[in-house]
Structures are given as C-alpha cells and as structure tokens.
Design an enzyme around this catalytic site. Structure first.
Site, PDB file in Angstrom:
ATOM      1  N   CYS A   2      33.842  42.465  31.871  1.00  9.27           N
ATOM      2  CA  CYS A   2      32.681  41.924  31.739  1.00  9.27           C
ATOM      3  C   CYS A   2      32.238  42.191  30.159  1.00  9.27           C
ATOM      4  CB  CYS A   2      31.433  42.317  32.543  1.00  9.27           C
ATOM      5  SG  CYS A   2      31.629  42.270  34.121  1.00  9.27           S
ATOM      6  N   ARG A  27      37.230  39.798  28.207  1.00  4.55           N
ATOM      7  CA  ARG A  27      36.972  40.857  29.092  1.00  4.55           C
ATOM      8  C   ARG A  27      36.636  40.556  30.232  1.00  4.55           C
ATOM      9  NH1 ARG A  27      34.932  45.208  25.605  1.00  4.55           N
ATOM     10  NH2 ARG A  27      33.929  46.021  27.358  1.00  4.55           N
ATOM     11  N   TRP A  74      33.680  39.717  34.948  1.00  4.03           N
ATOM     12  CA  TRP A  74      34.906  39.967  35.875  1.00  4.03           C
ATOM     13  C   TRP A  74      34.567  40.657  36.969  1.00  4.03           C
ATOM     14  CZ3 TRP A  74      37.484  44.371  37.868  1.00  4.03           C
ATOM     15  CH2 TRP A  74      38.819  43.776  38.063  1.00  4.03           C
ATOM     16  N   ASN A  98      27.414  45.392  32.381  1.00  3.57           N
ATOM     17  CA  ASN A  98      29.340  45.616  32.300  1.00  3.57           C
ATOM     18  C   ASN A  98      29.249  47.046  32.835  1.00  3.57           C
ATOM     19  OD1 ASN A  98      31.830  45.937  31.916  1.00  3.57           O
ATOM     20  ND2 ASN A  98      31.797  46.463  29.660  1.00  3.57           N
ATOM     21  N   GLY A  99      30.039  47.081  34.183  1.00  2.00           N
ATOM     22  CA  GLY A  99      30.312  48.463  34.485  1.00  2.00           C
ATOM     23  C   GLY A  99      30.372  48.519  36.189  1.00  2.00           C
ATOM     24  N   GLU A 480      58.676  46.664  31.206  1.00  3.01           N
ATOM     25  CA  GLU A 480      57.791  46.009  30.173  1.00  3.01           C
ATOM     26  C   GLU A 480      57.875  44.334  30.529  1.00  3.01           C
ATOM     27  OE1 GLU A 480      54.971  45.954  28.910  1.00  3.01           O
ATOM     28  OE2 GLU A 480      54.756  44.450  27.534  1.00  3.01           O
ATOM     29  N   LYS A 484      55.163  41.810  32.139  1.00  4.42           N
ATOM     30  CA  LYS A 484      54.855  40.543  31.294  1.00  4.42           C
ATOM     31  C   LYS A 484      54.994  39.285  32.112  1.00  4.42           C
ATOM     32  CE  LYS A 484      53.072  42.043  28.566  1.00  4.42           C
ATOM     33  NZ  LYS A 484      52.508  43.062  27.869  1.00  4.42           N
ATOM     34  N   GLU A 487      52.214  39.175  34.933  1.00  6.45           N
ATOM     35  CA  GLU A 487      50.816  39.034  34.437  1.00  6.45           C
ATOM     36  C   GLU A 487      50.702  37.485  34.229  1.00  6.45           C
ATOM     37  OE1 GLU A 487      50.649  41.306  30.876  1.00  6.45           O
ATOM     38  OE2 GLU A 487      48.462  41.779  31.300  1.00  6.45           O
ATOM     39  N   HIS A 503      70.963  52.191  45.128  1.00 11.36           N
ATOM     40  CA  HIS A 503      70.234  53.066  46.103  1.00 11.36           C
ATOM     41  C   HIS A 503      69.030  52.181  46.795  1.00 11.36           C
ATOM     42  CE1 HIS A 503      71.969  56.642  44.618  1.00 11.36           C
ATOM     43  NE2 HIS A 503      71.843  56.232  43.244  1.00 11.36           N
ATOM     44  N   LYS A 603      41.056  41.847  29.692  1.00  9.81           N
ATOM     45  CA  LYS A 603      41.558  42.904  28.746  1.00  9.81           C
ATOM     46  C   LYS A 603      41.482  44.028  28.590  1.00  9.81           C
ATOM     47  CE  LYS A 603      43.779  42.957  24.626  1.00  9.81           C
ATOM     48  NZ  LYS A 603      45.417  42.560  25.118  1.00  9.81           N
TER      49      LYS A 603
HETATM   50  O1  M6R Z   1      43.234  48.917  26.344  1.00  8.17           O
HETATM   51  P1  M6R Z   1      44.448  49.294  27.051  1.00  8.17           P
HETATM   52  O2  M6R Z   1      45.671  49.530  26.074  1.00  8.17           O
HETATM   53  O3  M6R Z   1      44.073  50.776  27.397  1.00  8.17           O
HETATM   54  O4  M6R Z   1      44.949  48.640  28.285  1.00  8.17           O
HETATM   55  C1  M6R Z   1      45.806  49.115  29.059  1.00  8.17           C
HETATM   56  C2  M6R Z   1      46.350  48.065  30.171  1.00  8.17           C
HETATM   57  O5  M6R Z   1      45.201  47.633  30.746  1.00  8.17           O
HETATM   58  C3  M6R Z   1      46.912  47.069  29.369  1.00  8.17           C
HETATM   59  O6  M6R Z   1      48.104  47.557  28.659  1.00  8.17           O
HETATM   60  C4  M6R Z   1      47.513  45.881  30.235  1.00  8.17           C
HETATM   61  O7  M6R Z   1      48.612  46.449  30.989  1.00  8.17           O
HETATM   62  C5  M6R Z   1      48.012  44.539  29.506  1.00  8.17           C
HETATM   63  N1  M6R Z   1      47.401  43.449  29.985  1.00  8.17           N
HETATM   64  C6  M6R Z   1      49.483  44.434  29.691  1.00  8.17           C
HETATM   65  O8  M6R Z   1      50.105  43.277  29.202  1.00  8.17           O
END
Ligand code: M6R
Length: 608
Positions: A2, A27, A74, A98-99, A480, A484, A487, A503, A603
């Site tokens: 948010c 956000r 959000w 927000n929260g 990673e 990605k 995501e 395994h 984000k």
């Molecule tokens: O702001 P931050 O680096 O603490 O955020 C951590 C994760 O939320 C962030 O890296 C998230 O995994 C990304 N969307 C990955 O691409």
C-alpha cells in the site's frame, strides 16, 4: 504494501494525488482511491484494479478541492473490491492506511456493540469508525487522533482528513515509513520520498510512534506521548525525480540494462581501483573481532546474502549463518560470543527483516545493513550502513538492486579477508582487478546474449514447469532464476542443488520439464555435467548456461546452450545473473504478463 499520499496545497489536488500515487503503485495495485475536501465537505473516488481505472473514474467525475489524501492498495484484509478500497469514510472522517491493525476485530466488536455499522471487510475501517466515535463524544480532531492511535496495535502509516477542517491533514507512523514533504505554502505526506519528488525534495521522516498535524505552511510533530518533537529535515536524492522508463518497455528491462553503471557506482564506493585496495568502509563491521556473522533477509535480498555467505566463508574464513528473515525472527536463537549481524534489503522497510534486526540488536549484536534506500528504517536502526548505489528500483522483480547487493558483499569479503589475514595483498589486488572488469563485462554480455534469450524464451513459455540446477554459487543463481521466472511469468519453477537431483527431483524429469543447468567451467563443472548426463539419459531437455571453456568441454545435446565469456570464478555470479534475468524477462513479455507489477505481489513488504 500500500502507498499513501496526502497534499494540502494551492492547486486542484486530485490530479496531483494521482501523479504521486503513480510513483507508489509499485507498493500495491489491487485498487486505488482519492478523497478531497471541498468547501469543508468530503468526497471520494475509488476504483478496483490499477490506478488507470481510478484515472478513468476521475475523468468522468472529477473531484475539486486543494486538500486531499490518496491510496494504492495491496489487499490484506478483504478482497480488492471498490468497496474495500481506501479512503475509508465514517461520519466526516476519511482515512488512508498502509499496514495491518492487529487488534481490529477487538475494536470492531467494541464499536459494533456500541451501535456502529461497518460497511467494509478491512481492518482500516476501525480507524475511521474509532475517530468518528471519539468526535461524537465531544473530542477535538487532535484529541480524537491521539486517543485513536493509543488504541491501535499493529503497523500503520496513516493520513486522515476531517470534514470541516479545510486547513489540516493528520499523519501517523508506527512501522511502515512516512515522509513529510515541505513545500512553499504546501505540505505533503507520502509513503516515500519518491512519491513526493515532483513536489519537493525537502523531507522529514517520522519516527515510530510519531504523528503530525500539517497545515499549508507548517507541520507540528508529536511523539507517542503527545509531546511536540523536532525531527530533522533532509534533502531527498535527486535520483528520485528520475523514475521514468525512458525508451524501455518496462522498468525491469531498464533496470537490467542499468546494471553496468550502478554496479560500477556501488563498487567504486567500496573499492579504490587506483590502488587495488578495498576502502576503509568495507571493514566497518569489525570483521577481525568477530567469530561468526548472522545474515537475514527476504526473497532476492536473502539470495544476495547467500552469495555473501559463500564469499565470506571462502575468502575470509568467517563462519556465516543465514536464514530467511520470516524464520530468523521467531527462532529465538541464542546469540552468544563475538558475533555481528548483517541485514539486506532494497527497500530497507521489509517487516520480517526489520524484526530480525531488532532481535539481534536487543541481544547486543553490532548491526550492519546493506540497503538501497538510505533513509529507510533498517538503515536508520543499523550501526553500520553499507549502501547500494542502485538508484530507485521500480520493477517489482529485483534485478539491479540484487547485483548491487552482491557487489557490496564481494567488497566486504575482500575487506573481511584482509582484516582477518586470510587474503594477502596480492590476492586482494587480483580480486579487485576481477571486480573492476564487472561493469565492462556485464555491459557487453547483456548485448551479446539478448537476441538468443529472446528467441529461447518463446520456447520456454510453452512449458508449465521448469527445473533449475547448479552447485555452489551456481545453486544460488538457480534459486534466483527460479524465483524470477515464477514471479513474473507465473511458470512454476524450482531450483535444486545439482547434487540433490538423485535424492528426489530426478523423478520429475521428462520431455515436459526443461532443466536449466548453470555450469561455468569452475571447480564444480565435472560434477554438474554428470548430473546433466543423468537428466539427458531420462529424456530431459537441457538449457545449458555455461562459459566458453564449459561449452568446449561438454558434448551433450541441449535444447539451447548459452555461452558467456570465461571470467574469474570470484565474479562469475555477477555475470551469470544476466541470462537468468533476461530469460525471465523475455518469457514474461512473450506471455503478456504484467512484468513490472506481477499479480499478487508488491515491491515493499511492510507487513508479515
Ligand atoms: O526490499 P527488500 O529487498 O527487503 O525486499 C525483499 C524481497 O521482497 C524482494 O527481494 C522480492 O523477493 C523481489 N520481488 C524478488 O524479485
């Protein structure tokens, strides 16, 4: 999670609120809304979905007024419908939040027994209802605000308007960040300074427990006890004003291509390339005086920490324990002896990372943080801040922030190695020389591999499942890569340490499961090639990401082989990150997903 904004200004405020919300849309983007006061009367427009829907609503039915609040959501409590969209109204009170209000059901039950009717499923509505009930009981807006804040448990950044109060906005912070912007006869509130960058760079950050009353040329800030407090004013980074896509289709694409430059800025902060030595800043965590290091972070930042662990253990012989922050914070682990803790976060606001930091701080550990937003809470609560100079990262999928975090870890590993006498001066020089080549190599690799990856991503988009394999740092790259891909393309992807294949996951291998193997010609190469052979023998299709030596040394048939230049093993992860990012990006573009704002994500994760 948010974004909130508030403006008390000189001009019609609704378009300005929307402009600020556009900068906060990273956000959250489930729904959005604005409310303004015109001639003392509250009115609002809200819309489900992205901000563009709210813009359409406002175009058809504009809002007047020079004072207003806005929100991009959000969803946590209640579906992302128009009815649950902020601002929430109750009898002349308007709130954006927000929260998460943790005791909302308790407050809701009390107010309901006293006759209140709730019209949304949100936790936020209790704030509007509580304020309204206190005003009804005869309190002034200021008294009602203070009493309400003392009843709330949980995390909040708030902005509040009161009907009939054309000259004031109130804001409050407990947990999520809140910035106050000072203008010329105008004042602003935003979840971050980026939102306010079109209006002002003169910023005051509220501290936890603070709340504030803003009018057109003044702000009064109070602490949780209601005492007036002074908080410093600072200049926001000029980079915040430049959050445009330029000629790129998406922020993510722009951010991938910015990496050569921002990695260079970041490395230069920690390394003096002229002398071939790391700067003083790289050893500020007293590496020589500790026996072990704890690292906690979330998502890609956690994976940056994993690279950091591998480097610090190998080059500085420093034992490192790392965990995802959501687990770390609740483990109640003992923290005896000579330890320090390091937290990694692009936003510097991630709730679990911050809670882990506070746990270590309360246990007396020296705290370091690698952050991109220098004014963030995590930065402010750390003893030592290691900034990444990535500039604002807008795409939800982390790219340049991650490689800058890795760059910092690479420098810290050298600094720690020197401080602990595990690296000689000559080794330091060699490692620095390798790092100095990273900006040039990343620049040329990006352009070299892009056409092949664009074509390959069309193939990849036909599959529903993908397996990533690697060993050592290549396993972290695999993790990673899978993150990605999931995501932004929504393809189910898993990563395994290649040695784990036998395994369990080998049972999954068939022609419908592409296996992406990351195996440059390093000390793990032969072993990983054996794993590839096991995949090939079972009809698996392999996408082989390797270097020139690796390509020469393997004669396996693959679906595609991506060949990167031979580089020193120390910097390999920074170079091998690029095909992973481009593969996810182009697959998502080809599949037509919302690359910069993928579904269900935000984000900055400021709630648990
Ligand atoms: O702001 P931050 O680096 O603490 O955020 C951590 C994760 O939320 C962030 O890296 C998230 O995994 C990304 N969307 C990955 O691409």
């Amino acid at each position: 999670m948010c974004g909130i904004v508030a403006i008390i200004g000189k001009h019609r405020v609704a378009p300005l609120l929307v402009d600020a919300l556009k900068r906060l849309e990273y956000r959250g983007y489930d729904s959005a809304g604005v409310a303004t006061l015109q001639d003392g009367m509250l009115d609002r427009r809200r819309a489900e979905g992205k901000l563009v829907n709210l813009e359409k609503v406002l175009a058809e039915n504009p809002l007047g007024g020079t004072i207003g609040i806005g929100h991009t959501r959000w969803a946590t409590h209640g579906a992302p419908t128009e009815n649950n969209a902020h601002p929430h109204f109750c009898e002349g009170v308007a709130v954006v939040h927000n929260g998460i209000i943790e005791n909302f059901s308790e407050i809701r039950d009390q107010l309901t027994s006293a006759g209140a009717h709730f019209s949304t499923e949100t936790d936020t509505e209790v704030i509007a209802q509580l304020l309204a009930s206190l005003l009804r009981s005869g309190k002034t807006p200021k008294e009602a605000m203070q009493a309400t804040l003392s009843s709330l448990k949980g995390a909040y950044a708030l902005a509040v308007l009161f009907e009939g109060e054309n000259e004031q906005i109130m804001g409050a912070r407990n947990g999520p960040p809140l910035a106050i912007g000072h203008g010329d006869g105008e004042m602003f509130i935003g979840s971050d300074a980026i939102a306010l960058s079109p209006f002002t760079d003169d910023i005051t950050y509220l501290e936890d427990g603070d709340w504030a009353i803003l009018n057109r040329d003044h702000v009064e800030i109070f602490n949780a006890d209601g005492n007036t407090v002074q908080r410093p004013r600072s200049k926001a980074s000029s980079a915040y004003a430049q959050v445009e896509k330029g000629n790129y289709r998406h922020f993510m694409e722009k951010e991938i291509y910015e990496q050569p430059e921002v990695i260079s800025h970041t490395l230069t902060h920690y390394i003096d390339f002229a002398t071939g030595k790391v700067r003083e800043v790289s050893s500020q965590l007293d590496f020589a005086d500790i026996d072990s290091l704890k690292i906690a972070a979330c998502g890609s930042a956690y994976l940056a920490g994993q690279f950091g662990k591998n480097w610090l253990e190998r080059y500085a012989r420093l034992p490192v324990e790392i965990d995802v922050a959501s687990e770390f914070r609740y483990r109640e682990m003992p923290l005896p002896g000579r330890q320090a803790a390091l937290f990694v976060s692009q936003s510097g606001e991630t709730a679990d990372t911050l809670a882990s930091l506070r746990y270590c701080k309360n246990n007396g550990l020296r705290i370091g943080s690698i952050v991109n937003v220098r004014e963030s809470t995590i930065a402010r609560e750390s003893d030592v801040v290691f900034p990444t100079l990535a500039g604002p990262e807008i795409g939800v999928a982390s790219t340049k922030a991650l490689t800058c975090q890795m760059s910092v870890f690479a420098a810290l590993a050298i600094g720690a190695g020197r401080a602990r006498n595990t690296l000689s001066e000559a080794e330091e020089k060699d490692m620095v020389r390798s790092l100095s080549e990273v900006p040039r190599i990343t620049g040329s690799v990006l352009h070299q591999i892009q056409p092949q990856l664009e074509i390959l991503s069309r193939e990849l988009s036909k599959f529903h499942n993908v397996l990533y394999l690697g060993r050592g740092n290549n396993y972290t790259l695999a993790l990673e890569g899978a993150l990605k891909l999931k995501e932004i393309s929504y393809i189910h992807a898993e990563a395994y340490a290649a040695g784990e294949l036998k395994h369990g996951p080998i049972a999954l291998i068939d022609e419908n499961m592409p296996v992406i193997v990351i195996a440059p010609h390093d000390r793990h190469f032969e072993k990983t090639v054996s794993n590839m052979q096991e995949v090939a023998a079972r009809g698996g299709r392999i996408i082989f990401i390797t270097d020139e030596n690796g390509a020469r040394a393997s004669n396996l048939e693959t679906m595609a082989t991506i060949v990167l230049p031979n580089v020193d093993e120390f910097i390999m992860p920074l170079i091998f990150m690029l095909p992973i990012q481009l593969l996810a990006y182009h697959t998502a573009v080809f599949m037509g997903t919302d690359v910069d704002q993928p579904r269900n994500l935000a984000k900055s994760v400021t709630v648990e």
